[in-house]
Design a protein around this motif. Sequence first.
Motif, PDB file in Angstrom:
ATOM      1  N   ALA A  31     -12.026  45.887  70.878  1.00 33.87           N
ATOM      2  CA  ALA A  31     -13.257  45.218  70.467  1.00 33.87           C
ATOM      3  C   ALA A  31     -13.951  44.532  71.630  1.00 33.87           C
ATOM      4  O   ALA A  31     -15.179  44.509  71.700  1.00 33.87           O
ATOM      5  N   ASN A  32     -13.179  43.967  72.578  1.00 31.26           N
ATOM      6  CA  ASN A  32     -13.833  43.259  73.684  1.00 31.26           C
ATOM      7  C   ASN A  32     -14.586  44.216  74.600  1.00 31.26           C
ATOM      8  O   ASN A  32     -15.640  43.883  75.138  1.00 31.26           O
ATOM      9  N   ILE A  33     -14.076  45.440  74.754  1.00 27.59           N
ATOM     10  CA  ILE A  33     -14.786  46.445  75.548  1.00 27.59           C
ATOM     11  C   ILE A  33     -16.038  46.885  74.814  1.00 27.59           C
ATOM     12  O   ILE A  33     -17.132  46.987  75.398  1.00 27.59           O
ATOM     13  N   ILE A  34     -15.912  47.148  73.520  1.00 33.70           N
ATOM     14  CA  ILE A  34     -17.066  47.560  72.711  1.00 33.70           C
ATOM     15  C   ILE A  34     -18.144  46.479  72.743  1.00 33.70           C
ATOM     16  O   ILE A  34     -19.333  46.773  72.915  1.00 33.70           O
ATOM     17  N   GLU A  35     -17.737  45.243  72.607  1.00 33.75           N
ATOM     18  CA  GLU A  35     -18.686  44.131  72.627  1.00 33.75           C
ATOM     19  C   GLU A  35     -19.424  44.067  73.961  1.00 33.75           C
ATOM     20  O   GLU A  35     -20.656  43.885  73.998  1.00 33.75           O
ATOM     21  N   ALA A  36     -18.693  44.230  75.061  1.00 35.86           N
ATOM     22  CA  ALA A  36     -19.318  44.144  76.384  1.00 35.86           C
ATOM     23  C   ALA A  36     -20.305  45.279  76.615  1.00 35.86           C
ATOM     24  O   ALA A  36     -21.381  45.083  77.206  1.00 35.86           O
ATOM     25  N   VAL A  37     -19.960  46.471  76.156  1.00 32.65           N
ATOM     26  CA  VAL A  37     -20.863  47.621  76.317  1.00 32.65           C
ATOM     27  C   VAL A  37     -22.142  47.409  75.515  1.00 32.65           C
ATOM     28  O   VAL A  37     -23.255  47.639  76.015  1.00 32.65           O
ATOM     29  N   ILE A  38     -22.014  46.977  74.259  1.00 33.98           N
ATOM     30  CA  ILE A  38     -23.197  46.732  73.426  1.00 33.98           C
ATOM     31  C   ILE A  38     -24.066  45.645  74.040  1.00 33.98           C
ATOM     32  O   ILE A  38     -25.298  45.764  74.098  1.00 33.98           O
ATOM     33  N   ASP A  39     -23.429  44.582  74.500  1.00 36.87           N
ATOM     34  CA  ASP A  39     -24.167  43.467  75.092  1.00 36.87           C
ATOM     35  C   ASP A  39     -24.981  43.925  76.299  1.00 36.87           C
ATOM     36  O   ASP A  39     -26.172  43.609  76.421  1.00 36.87           O
ATOM     37  N   THR A  40     -24.360  44.677  77.181  1.00 38.04           N
ATOM     38  CA  THR A  40     -25.054  45.156  78.386  1.00 38.04           C
ATOM     39  C   THR A  40     -26.212  46.077  78.019  1.00 38.04           C
ATOM     40  O   THR A  40     -27.311  45.975  78.584  1.00 38.04           O
ATOM     41  N   PHE A  64     -14.804  40.891  82.544  1.00 37.85           N
ATOM     42  CA  PHE A  64     -16.050  41.137  81.840  1.00 37.85           C
ATOM     43  C   PHE A  64     -16.915  39.887  81.875  1.00 37.85           C
ATOM     44  O   PHE A  64     -16.424  38.763  81.804  1.00 37.85           O
ATOM     45  N   SER A  65     -18.225  40.077  81.980  1.00 41.11           N
ATOM     46  CA  SER A  65     -19.140  38.950  81.844  1.00 41.11           C
ATOM     47  C   SER A  65     -19.114  38.466  80.403  1.00 41.11           C
ATOM     48  O   SER A  65     -18.874  39.247  79.470  1.00 41.11           O
ATOM     49  N   GLU A  66     -19.332  37.177  80.205  1.00 44.24           N
ATOM     50  CA  GLU A  66     -19.332  36.632  78.853  1.00 44.24           C
ATOM     51  C   GLU A  66     -20.536  37.169  78.082  1.00 44.24           C
ATOM     52  O   GLU A  66     -21.681  36.900  78.444  1.00 44.24           O
ATOM     53  N   PRO A  67     -20.321  37.972  77.012  1.00 45.28           N
ATOM     54  CA  PRO A  67     -21.452  38.523  76.256  1.00 45.28           C
ATOM     55  C   PRO A  67     -22.287  37.423  75.624  1.00 45.28           C
ATOM     56  O   PRO A  67     -21.762  36.395  75.196  1.00 45.28           O
ATOM     57  N   SER A  68     -23.588  37.645  75.560  1.00 42.76           N
ATOM     58  CA  SER A  68     -24.484  36.640  74.987  1.00 42.76           C
ATOM     59  C   SER A  68     -25.325  37.197  73.842  1.00 42.76           C
ATOM     60  O   SER A  68     -26.164  36.488  73.301  1.00 42.76           O
ATOM     61  N   TYR A  69     -25.112  38.463  73.476  1.00 38.85           N
ATOM     62  CA  TYR A  69     -25.820  39.066  72.349  1.00 38.85           C
ATOM     63  C   TYR A  69     -24.934  38.908  71.120  1.00 38.85           C
ATOM     64  O   TYR A  69     -23.911  39.579  70.983  1.00 38.85           O
ATOM     65  N   LEU A  70     -25.290  37.998  70.219  1.00 45.63           N
ATOM     66  CA  LEU A  70     -24.441  37.627  69.093  1.00 45.63           C
ATOM     67  C   LEU A  70     -24.092  38.812  68.207  1.00 45.63           C
ATOM     68  O   LEU A  70     -22.958  38.922  67.721  1.00 45.63           O
ATOM     69  N   ALA A  71     -25.038  39.719  67.988  1.00 47.53           N
ATOM     70  CA  ALA A  71     -24.777  40.868  67.114  1.00 47.53           C
ATOM     71  C   ALA A  71     -23.634  41.723  67.655  1.00 47.53           C
ATOM     72  O   ALA A  71     -22.868  42.308  66.882  1.00 47.53           O
ATOM     73  N   ALA A  72     -23.508  41.826  68.979  1.00 37.23           N
ATOM     74  CA  ALA A  72     -22.421  42.598  69.580  1.00 37.23           C
ATOM     75  C   ALA A  72     -21.072  42.024  69.179  1.00 37.23           C
ATOM     76  O   ALA A  72     -20.133  42.756  68.835  1.00 37.23           O
ATOM     77  N   ARG A  73     -20.952  40.704  69.232  1.00 33.73           N
ATOM     78  CA  ARG A  73     -19.693  40.053  68.857  1.00 33.73           C
ATOM     79  C   ARG A  73     -19.404  40.229  67.374  1.00 33.73           C
ATOM     80  O   ARG A  73     -18.249  40.435  66.955  1.00 33.73           O
ATOM     81  N   MET A  74     -20.433  40.151  66.560  1.00 34.70           N
ATOM     82  CA  MET A  74     -20.253  40.218  65.110  1.00 34.70           C
ATOM     83  C   MET A  74     -19.801  41.598  64.645  1.00 34.70           C
ATOM     84  O   MET A  74     -19.076  41.714  63.653  1.00 34.70           O
ATOM     85  N   VAL A  75     -20.196  42.648  65.342  1.00 34.87           N
ATOM     86  CA  VAL A  75     -19.924  44.000  64.873  1.00 34.87           C
ATOM     87  C   VAL A  75     -18.781  44.687  65.613  1.00 34.87           C
ATOM     88  O   VAL A  75     -18.274  45.718  65.163  1.00 34.87           O
ATOM     89  N   ALA A  76     -18.335  44.136  66.728  1.00 36.99           N
ATOM     90  CA  ALA A  76     -17.379  44.826  67.596  1.00 36.99           C
ATOM     91  C   ALA A  76     -16.059  45.153  66.897  1.00 36.99           C
ATOM     92  O   ALA A  76     -15.544  46.280  67.016  1.00 36.99           O
ATOM     93  N   GLU A  77     -15.495  44.204  66.163  1.00 39.56           N
ATOM     94  CA  GLU A  77     -14.209  44.457  65.512  1.00 39.56           C
ATOM     95  C   GLU A  77     -14.324  45.520  64.426  1.00 39.56           C
ATOM     96  O   GLU A  77     -13.426  46.351  64.257  1.00 39.56           O
ATOM     97  N   THR A  78     -15.429  45.512  63.698  1.00 38.67           N
ATOM     98  CA  THR A  78     -15.655  46.533  62.668  1.00 38.67           C
ATOM     99  C   THR A  78     -15.705  47.924  63.289  1.00 38.67           C
ATOM    100  O   THR A  78     -15.127  48.885  62.761  1.00 38.67           O
ATOM    101  N   ILE A  79     -16.388  48.041  64.418  1.00 37.22           N
ATOM    102  CA  ILE A  79     -16.485  49.338  65.097  1.00 37.22           C
ATOM    103  C   ILE A  79     -15.135  49.754  65.664  1.00 37.22           C
ATOM    104  O   ILE A  79     -14.758  50.935  65.600  1.00 37.22           O
ATOM    105  N   GLU A  80     -14.389  48.791  66.208  1.00 36.01           N
ATOM    106  CA  GLU A  80     -13.043  49.104  66.714  1.00 36.01           C
ATOM    107  C   GLU A  80     -12.182  49.707  65.608  1.00 36.01           C
ATOM    108  O   GLU A  80     -11.509  50.723  65.810  1.00 36.01           O
TER     109      GLU A  80
END
Length: 380
Positions: free
Chosen positions: A42-51, A2-18
């Motif tokens: 969470a890492n997949i969710i984060e990457a999808v949101i970021d993209t 996965f590319s390193e996500p750069s959208y901070l909100a994606a990282r902040m919310v990913a575990e909650t959504i998982e």
Amino acid sequence: MFSEPSYLAARMVAETIEVHFAEHLSQAHELGEQDLATACSANIIEAVIDTAFWASLRREEGRSVSISMALLKPEQAGKPLVFGDRLRLTPHNLVKLAPAVEQPGIHLGVWHENDELYIWGTTHTVPGICFVLEVVEPGLLVIKHRRLAGFGKFVNIAVLHGDQIKVLDEKSMGIADCPALHASLMNMSLPSFMGEKFNVLVQLASSIRIHRRGGLVLIVPRASTGWQESIVHPIKYAVTPPYTVIADLMLQKEQERNKFEWKEALLQAIDIIGGFTAVDGATVITQHYDLLAFGAKVARSANSVPVEEIILTEPIAGAQATRIHPAQNGGTRHLAAAQFVHDQHDAVALVASQDGQFTVFAWSEKLKMVHAHRIDVLLL
């Protein structure tokens, strides 16, 4: 990888959504539900949101991206359209595919393999509790899932708007510490958020949002005429006899409700009423969804006083109830709704703003004041 996500909100919310999806899928499996989605980390969710976020900020031929993605395998999608060569999930590929999947109900199918996210095709159908991400407008993303019953609007989980994160509080609706507000919520025509019951007013709210003109709906008791004391007479657009198609359909037996024709007829009837809310003035329906009038003008009852204060809540985790003057909550529709409910305690009012806000007004008997509950995060 996965590319390193750069959208901070994606990282902040990913575990909650998982956690949300894991809990709901576990509960559904325990209940013996079939046709369920596969949980994602969470890492997949984060990457999808970021993209999706970075794709939402781009334009294709001068137009913003509007797209829906679902995390599922092709074999979970019923009769999918599968590409000959799968595509990497990148902002560039999402922007290029967006024009082909702008119609409602079409999702880009996304899955992962060997630490790579890819787009495999499109689908109209997704399994229950399937992660769906919708790009509504630039910088505005909604994470949701399909109801187990498969009918009606998807259940929203979180709304991300730039650096704003709103995670829905499905258990307490954002008012866990206030029994009085819980009591007034019971008087509101709100969606059955935890359950799978199709809610007519959720669909009506979505229909109102489509015409983007805003609207005011007054919900009154079927056998009462007291509400007319708060309406300017004569009522220019009265409906005689009342339009009772929705009520008639809701009275049909359960086996009839499972038929496609019944669902289509109900949605069509809801859209008819939703269309009349575009006319200037209030649309009046009963608690049984009979249409009584549209374009009605709200006026303060002769025996009442101007409403000076309301309490405002929102179904967001960590949100706090606030007491405000009704004019601080919005424009003339909000003020009219607050005054109507202040005068007619047995009524409920719904207001849709042109900017997308949607608020339900009901009288709180314990607090002796109007309770306004913003639910636009449920409807995106």
